[in-house]
Design a protein around this motif. Structure first.
Motif, PDB file in Angstrom:
ATOM      1  N   SER A 146      -9.380 -30.597 -19.417  1.00  0.00           N
ATOM      2  CA  SER A 146      -8.596 -29.359 -19.363  1.00  0.00           C
ATOM      3  C   SER A 146      -7.228 -29.512 -19.994  1.00  0.00           C
ATOM      4  N   SER A 147      -6.781 -28.417 -20.628  1.00  0.00           N
ATOM      5  CA  SER A 147      -5.483 -28.372 -21.283  1.00  0.00           C
ATOM      6  C   SER A 147      -4.880 -26.991 -21.075  1.00  0.00           C
ATOM      7  N   GLY A 148      -3.549 -26.944 -20.994  1.00  0.00           N
ATOM      8  CA  GLY A 148      -2.875 -25.658 -20.840  1.00  0.00           C
ATOM      9  C   GLY A 148      -2.228 -25.538 -19.480  1.00  0.00           C
ATOM     10  N   SER A 149      -2.011 -24.308 -19.047  1.00  0.00           N
ATOM     11  CA  SER A 149      -1.393 -24.053 -17.755  1.00  0.00           C
ATOM     12  C   SER A 149      -2.202 -24.698 -16.637  1.00  0.00           C
ATOM     13  N   LEU A 150      -1.536 -25.513 -15.814  1.00  0.00           N
ATOM     14  CA  LEU A 150      -2.231 -26.183 -14.723  1.00  0.00           C
ATOM     15  C   LEU A 150      -2.820 -25.173 -13.747  1.00  0.00           C
ATOM     16  N   ALA A 151      -2.088 -24.098 -13.471  1.00  0.00           N
ATOM     17  CA  ALA A 151      -2.603 -23.073 -12.565  1.00  0.00           C
ATOM     18  C   ALA A 151      -3.875 -22.437 -13.122  1.00  0.00           C
ATOM     19  N   GLY A 152      -3.888 -22.193 -14.424  1.00  0.00           N
ATOM     20  CA  GLY A 152      -5.057 -21.585 -15.042  1.00  0.00           C
ATOM     21  C   GLY A 152      -6.262 -22.506 -15.066  1.00  0.00           C
ATOM     22  N   THR A 153      -6.059 -23.770 -15.467  1.00  0.00           N
ATOM     23  CA  THR A 153      -7.191 -24.697 -15.536  1.00  0.00           C
ATOM     24  C   THR A 153      -7.735 -25.018 -14.152  1.00  0.00           C
ATOM     25  N   GLN A 154      -6.843 -25.174 -13.164  1.00  0.00           N
ATOM     26  CA  GLN A 154      -7.320 -25.453 -11.813  1.00  0.00           C
ATOM     27  C   GLN A 154      -8.082 -24.271 -11.235  1.00  0.00           C
ATOM     28  N   ALA A 155      -7.660 -23.051 -11.573  1.00  0.00           N
ATOM     29  CA  ALA A 155      -8.381 -21.866 -11.092  1.00  0.00           C
ATOM     30  C   ALA A 155      -9.792 -21.825 -11.653  1.00  0.00           C
ATOM     31  N   VAL A 156      -9.935 -22.145 -12.934  1.00  0.00           N
ATOM     32  CA  VAL A 156     -11.259 -22.140 -13.557  1.00  0.00           C
ATOM     33  C   VAL A 156     -12.147 -23.218 -12.932  1.00  0.00           C
ATOM     34  N   ILE A 157     -11.625 -24.421 -12.781  1.00  0.00           N
ATOM     35  CA  ILE A 157     -12.400 -25.521 -12.208  1.00  0.00           C
ATOM     36  C   ILE A 157     -12.794 -25.208 -10.769  1.00  0.00           C
ATOM     37  N   SER A 158     -11.869 -24.675  -9.992  1.00  0.00           N
ATOM     38  CA  SER A 158     -12.161 -24.330  -8.599  1.00  0.00           C
ATOM     39  C   SER A 158     -13.232 -23.260  -8.518  1.00  0.00           C
ATOM     40  N   LEU A 159     -13.193 -22.298  -9.421  1.00  0.00           N
ATOM     41  CA  LEU A 159     -14.199 -21.242  -9.424  1.00  0.00           C
ATOM     42  C   LEU A 159     -15.580 -21.809  -9.757  1.00  0.00           C
ATOM     43  N   LEU A 160     -15.649 -22.715 -10.730  1.00  0.00           N
ATOM     44  CA  LEU A 160     -16.920 -23.343 -11.070  1.00  0.00           C
ATOM     45  C   LEU A 160     -17.474 -24.142  -9.898  1.00  0.00           C
ATOM     46  N   LYS A 161     -16.607 -24.908  -9.226  1.00  0.00           N
ATOM     47  CA  LYS A 161     -17.046 -25.689  -8.069  1.00  0.00           C
ATOM     48  C   LYS A 161     -17.503 -24.789  -6.928  1.00  0.00           C
ATOM     49  N   GLN A 162     -16.763 -23.712  -6.695  1.00  0.00           N
ATOM     50  CA  GLN A 162     -17.117 -22.794  -5.619  1.00  0.00           C
ATOM     51  C   GLN A 162     -18.484 -22.161  -5.879  1.00  0.00           C
ATOM     52  N   ARG A 163     -18.731 -21.774  -7.110  1.00  0.00           N
ATOM     53  CA  ARG A 163     -20.023 -21.174  -7.436  1.00  0.00           C
ATOM     54  C   ARG A 163     -21.147 -22.193  -7.292  1.00  0.00           C
ATOM     55  N   ASN A 164     -20.882 -23.440  -7.631  1.00  0.00           N
ATOM     56  CA  ASN A 164     -21.891 -24.483  -7.421  1.00  0.00           C
ATOM     57  C   ASN A 164     -22.208 -24.652  -5.940  1.00  0.00           C
ATOM     58  N   GLU A 165     -21.164 -24.707  -5.126  1.00  0.00           N
ATOM     59  CA  GLU A 165     -21.355 -24.959  -3.696  1.00  0.00           C
ATOM     60  C   GLU A 165     -22.031 -23.783  -2.987  1.00  0.00           C
ATOM     61  N   ARG A 166     -21.676 -22.569  -3.392  1.00  0.00           N
ATOM     62  CA  ARG A 166     -22.213 -21.384  -2.727  1.00  0.00           C
ATOM     63  C   ARG A 166     -23.470 -20.849  -3.393  1.00  0.00           C
ATOM     64  N   ALA A 173     -21.913 -24.096 -21.238  1.00  0.00           N
ATOM     65  CA  ALA A 173     -20.658 -23.721 -21.897  1.00  0.00           C
ATOM     66  C   ALA A 173     -20.365 -22.243 -21.691  1.00  0.00           C
ATOM     67  N   MET A 174     -21.389 -21.409 -21.704  1.00  0.00           N
ATOM     68  CA  MET A 174     -21.201 -19.987 -21.452  1.00  0.00           C
ATOM     69  C   MET A 174     -20.694 -19.736 -20.037  1.00  0.00           C
ATOM     70  N   LEU A 175     -21.149 -20.533 -19.074  1.00  0.00           N
ATOM     71  CA  LEU A 175     -20.695 -20.372 -17.692  1.00  0.00           C
ATOM     72  C   LEU A 175     -19.217 -20.747 -17.551  1.00  0.00           C
ATOM     73  N   VAL A 176     -18.787 -21.797 -18.263  1.00  0.00           N
ATOM     74  CA  VAL A 176     -17.365 -22.138 -18.267  1.00  0.00           C
ATOM     75  C   VAL A 176     -16.565 -20.998 -18.885  1.00  0.00           C
ATOM     76  N   SER A 177     -17.069 -20.463 -19.994  1.00  0.00           N
ATOM     77  CA  SER A 177     -16.410 -19.338 -20.647  1.00  0.00           C
ATOM     78  C   SER A 177     -16.317 -18.133 -19.716  1.00  0.00           C
ATOM     79  N   ASP A 178     -17.397 -17.844 -18.994  1.00  0.00           N
ATOM     80  CA  ASP A 178     -17.398 -16.714 -18.060  1.00  0.00           C
ATOM     81  C   ASP A 178     -16.355 -16.911 -16.964  1.00  0.00           C
ATOM     82  N   ALA A 179     -16.249 -18.138 -16.450  1.00  0.00           N
ATOM     83  CA  ALA A 179     -15.266 -18.416 -15.404  1.00  0.00           C
ATOM     84  C   ALA A 179     -13.846 -18.227 -15.942  1.00  0.00           C
ATOM     85  N   MET A 180     -13.583 -18.636 -17.178  1.00  0.00           N
ATOM     86  CA  MET A 180     -12.267 -18.446 -17.780  1.00  0.00           C
ATOM     87  C   MET A 180     -11.927 -16.962 -17.880  1.00  0.00           C
TER      88      MET A 180
END
Length: 239
Positions: free
Chosen positions: A49-69, A85-92
């Motif tokens: 990840s690169s860029g705003s830490l708040a933005g990248t952490q939000a995307v990663i957290s959303l991906l993890k949450q969707r995996n867990e739930r 890759a499309m799922l990462v794009s969708d989360a962004m």
């Protein structure tokens, strides 16, 4: 600022990221910028990840949450690396839709290098931009970078081809980071490194290089000494 690089080789993939973030010259911190989604025997997915830490952490957290739930399509369910890759794009884009209007001056600032392998398919490597669109590494361009790329790029251009071994590529990447950190203080250790062997479907080679690491220091010293020696051997300039 950050520096992340992914390399596609005939024998596998190499991923590396630094861990320095800053919001001004007096506000430096360290956060891991490498996220691994792994199910041995099924898939290995690596996100840098690169860029705003708040933005990248939000995307990663959303991906993890969707995996867990198991909410809708998840990275565990993706049938191919393109689908992942499309799922990462969708989360962004989901994060951008939620936060974008509150970030009018700076906009949504997050980008990723994303790669790995899913059972039944070959390895792939992508560079996903803040807008959610992405490109893929190719035979002509076997590596992708994000963040502070310019100082480390020449080393990789000189040292990497698709036929390069994983071990040699790892050394080249570390030299690339050494060159970057010498020129830009906003990139710094620890450095996280993964070498993924094609078709292994598990992470077997992973290292973190922190301040004072003996191997990293030796590598940088020998590269500097070798470079100076090459300059001494170059043909004499006649005036």
């Amino acid at each position: 600022m950050t520096y992340c690089v992914g390399i596609m080789l005939d024998t596998g993939l190499v991923f590396a990221s630094d861990s320095r973030t800053h919001a001004g010259v007096d506000n430096f911190a360290r956060f891991c910028k490498m996220t691994v989604f792994e199910r041995p025997g099924d898939r290995v997915l690596v996100l840098l990840s690169s860029g705003s830490l708040a933005g990248t952490q939000a995307v990663i957290s959303l991906l993890k949450q969707r995996n867990e739930r198991a909410e809708g399509a998840t990275l565990w369910q993706a049938a191919s690396m393109f689908d992942a890759a499309m799922l990462v794009s969708d989360a962004m884009r989901d994060v951008d839709r939620r936060d974008g209007e509150y970030l009018e001056e700076t906009g949504f600032n997050a980008s990723f290098v994303f790669g790995g392998q899913i059972a039944g398919g070959p390895p792939h490597l992508f560079r996903i931009y803040a807008e959610g669109n992405f490109i893929e590494a190719s035979l002509e361009t076997p590596y992708l970078q994000t963040g502070e790329t310019k100082y480390g790029k020449p080393v990789i251009d000189w040292g990497i081809t698709r036929a390069t071994t994983l071990n040699d590529a790892a050394k080249c990447v570390l030299v690339s980071f050494d060159s970057t950190m010498r020129s830009n203080l906003s990139v710094g250790m620890p450095i996280d490194l993964i070498c993924y062997q094609r078709n292994s479907l598990e992470v077997r080679m992973r290292r973190r290089f922190d301040e004072g690491d003996g191997y990293f220091a030796r590598l940088g010293d020998e590269w500097s000494a070798g470079t100076r020696e090459v300059f001494r051997r170059l043909p004499r300039l006649d005036w």
